[in-house]
Design an enzyme around this catalytic site. Structure first.
Site, mmCIF file in Angstrom:
data_model
loop_
_atom_site.group_PDB
_atom_site.id
_atom_site.type_symbol
_atom_site.label_atom_id
_atom_site.label_comp_id
_atom_site.label_asym_id
_atom_site.label_seq_id
_atom_site.Cartn_x
_atom_site.Cartn_y
_atom_site.Cartn_z
ATOM 1 C CD GLU A 1 -3.106 -0.934 2.087
ATOM 2 O OE1 GLU A 1 -3.263 -0.172 3.015
ATOM 3 O OE2 GLU A 1 -3.892 -1.883 1.927
ATOM 4 C CD GLU B 1 -3.314 -5.884 3.183
ATOM 5 O OE1 GLU B 1 -4.265 -5.127 3.734
ATOM 6 O OE2 GLU B 1 -2.274 -5.418 3.408
HETATM 7 O O1 AHR Z 1 -5.092 -5.829 7.098
HETATM 8 C C1 AHR Z 1 -5.062 -4.516 7.814
HETATM 9 C C2 AHR Z 1 -4.413 -3.429 6.909
HETATM 10 O O2 AHR Z 1 -5.104 -2.952 6.038
HETATM 11 C C3 AHR Z 1 -3.197 -3.596 6.629
HETATM 12 O O3 AHR Z 1 -1.996 -3.480 7.333
HETATM 13 C C4 AHR Z 1 -2.994 -2.773 5.310
HETATM 14 O O4 AHR Z 1 -2.108 -2.930 4.421
HETATM 15 C C5 AHR Z 1 -4.467 -2.381 5.158
HETATM 16 O O5 AHR Z 1 -4.559 -1.231 4.894
#
Ligand code: AHR
Length: 530
Positions: A200, A329
């Site tokens: 990210e 994610e």
């Molecule tokens: O999964 C929680 C958070 O969500 C992670 O650390 C980040 O990459 C995303 O914003």
């Protein structure tokens, strides 16, 4: 005359009976599987997981330390390892998330009592004692039987730091770093393959713009020496949701088109989009109206449009699709469980989450020609987890069961699966009208086994589904398992750990032209062609 009338009556009666029969048994939903049309092989890594230094995921969830009363092997919980093995995780991503771009690997090697104490700036500013570091992570992966995946620090790290970590992990020779690895207990190289270069980086990974990150990606990937035998699987940090500008500008820069009009993409195997499903307007993890139930399911299904659109942009720069899409994610993000630290992202997991998992995995299976990697967030005690722990106790969640049920899809060939279904109408947030499909499906084949996943999204009604196999005459239903409860809010608790779990459905003696799925259910039907 009388004879003729009685004949006509008989014909009429037969016609009436036939149309009544077809009315009674007409399926509102049809699933047609074409055995001759393979989409692609489902990369097992689509069923990947993610464990971050966040809340109770690593500390308490995995690591209790070798002196703990909780049964452990070298500090790693036995119960958690046993449970995870059953869902066959192909890969686990670590150490973050946002944590990754603040993590310095040298803090996590050597004797535990000599490791520095640092502050976890992203997740509650708790003290990170670094007792779970490189060796402990690889030990955990080995105990579970999964491949390790590391997210490297680009935001606050350097190419040199990454180069050193890779030498420490993978070099099989007489260098100071390889010798240090041996001194710390692992003479053999770890052979890391899966490597995210940042996380990210538009946000917690450095607040960069896409071309700035792409230039850094080029720099960092230049220093990724010491590949394992199969080569590195390098993953670039992609967009969140519908940030199409990130995708376009990243590829514009990385392809060299911006600088010199050339189009040459190298040293990148996947591009990582993140997509979370949640919002306050869909209630809490366990309390929601029927409309909020449908609203959350519709939101998770939006991932298909995102996959398509990002993929189309990638095609402009990489028409041969040498770069796959990652979804490293994904999952539900609810309000934190009452009474817990908001920054620890601990949430319950109900049958609605199980449906989110199954609907998403059906979409991933059906798009497995595009997706090379996906990691649900997160493995234990955080977001849409597989496992919740409380001190020495552990329960599995409805989502865990979906991963266990869907495991046969890993590495199988996805078959084209067309669904004709009715739409469920509901009132979404902001009072807008929306719809979701009543039934979704995905199907795969491995040798003689065909696995068909069916989801009935209706909160209270059964769904009758006609199943047709094309170009396959001898598919015989061998087993059917369903995850269903009468209450759409059902979830497992420490008092009632088996409220939601899959059960076997008794098969009728003769072949079934249709199946009737319970309301709000996830189903796995296994056919054999032997
Ligand atoms: O999964 C929680 C958070 O969500 C992670 O650390 C980040 O990459 C995303 O914003």
């Amino acid at each position: 005359m009388a004879h003729q009338t009685s004949n006509r009556l008989t014909v009429l009666c037969v016609m009436l009976t036939m149309s009544l029969t077809s009315l009674c048994f007409a399926a509102a939903n049809t699933v047609t599987v074409n055995a001759d049309k393979k989409i692609a092989t489902i990369n097992p890594n689509i069923y990947g997981h993610f464990a971050e230094h966040l809340g109770g995921c690593i500390y308490e969830g995995i690591w209790v330390g070798p002196d703990s009363d909780i049964p452990n092997v070298r500090g790693i919980r036995k119960d958690v390892v046993q449970a995870l093995k059953k869902i066959k995780p192909p890969v686990i991503r670590w150490p973050g998330g946002c944590f990754a771009d603040s993590y310095h690997w040298r803090d996590g090697i050597g004797p535990c009592d000599q490791r520095p104490k640092t502050v976890n700036v992203h997740w509650g500013r708790v003290i990170e004692n670094n007792h779970f570091g490189t060796h402990e992570f690889f030990d955990f992966c080995e105990q579970v039987g999964t491949a390790p995946m590391i997210a490297a620090n680009v935001g606050s790290g350097t190419p040199q730091e990454l180069k050193d970590w890779l030498e420490y992990l993978n070099f099989n020779g007489d260098s100071t770093l390889a010798n240090l690895r041996a001194q710390n207990g692992h003479p053999e190289p770890f052979n890391l393959r899966y490597l995210c270069i940042g996380n990210e980086n538009w946000g917690c990974g450095g607040s960069m713009d896409p071309s700035q990150y792409a230039r850094l990606y080029r720099l960092f990937s230049e220093y990724c020496h010491f590949p394992p035998k199969e080569g590195f699987y390098r993953i670039a940090s992609g967009p969140s949701d519908d940030n199409y500008t990130w995708t376009k500008d990243f590829f514009e820069e990385i392809s060299g088109r911006r600088a010199n009009g050339r189009n040459r993409i190298g040293r990148i195997e996947a591009f990582d989009m993140h997509y979370y499903t949640g919002a306050k307007s869909y209630g809490t993890a366990t309390e929601y109206t029927t409309d909020q139930f449908y609203g959350l399911l519709a939101k998770c299904m939006h991932v298909e449009e995102l996959i398509d659109k990002h993929w189309q942009i990638m095609a402009e720069y990489d028409p041969g699709h040498s770069v796959k899409l990652g979804v490293c994610e994904w999952g539900t993000w609810h309000q934190a469980m009452p009474g817990t630290n908001r920054k620890f992202l601990r949430q319950q997991n109900a049958v609605r989450d199980a449906l989110v998992a199954a609907l998403t995995l059906n979409i991933f299976n059906q798009n497995c020609d595009k997706i090379g990697m996906a990691n649900i967030a997160q493995t234990i005690n955080v977001l849409q987890c597989m496992i919740l722990t409380k001190g020495p106790r552990m329960i599995t969640t409805p989502t865990y069961h979906v991963f266990e049920m869907y495991a046969p899809h890993q590495g199988a060939d996805a078959l084209q699966c067309d669904v004709t279904t009715s739409q469920i109408h509901f009132t979404d947030r902001n009072n807008t009208q929306n719809t979701i499909p009543n039934v979704t499906a995905s199907c795969s084949r491995k040798a003689d086994t065909i696995t068909l996943s069916l989801v009935n999204t209706h909160a209270s009604k059964e769904a009758v589904v006609a199943i047709n196999f094309q170009n396959l005459e001898n598919a015989r239903l061998k087993s059917w398992r369903t995850l269903a409860t009468a209450d759409i809010h059902a979830h497992n608790t420490f008092q009632n750990p088996n409220a939601v779990k899959p059960t076997a459905v008794a098969l009728p003696a003769s072949p079934m032209p249709t199946v009737t799925l319970p309301p709000a259910s996830v189903n796995i039907l296994t056919y054999t062609t032997k």
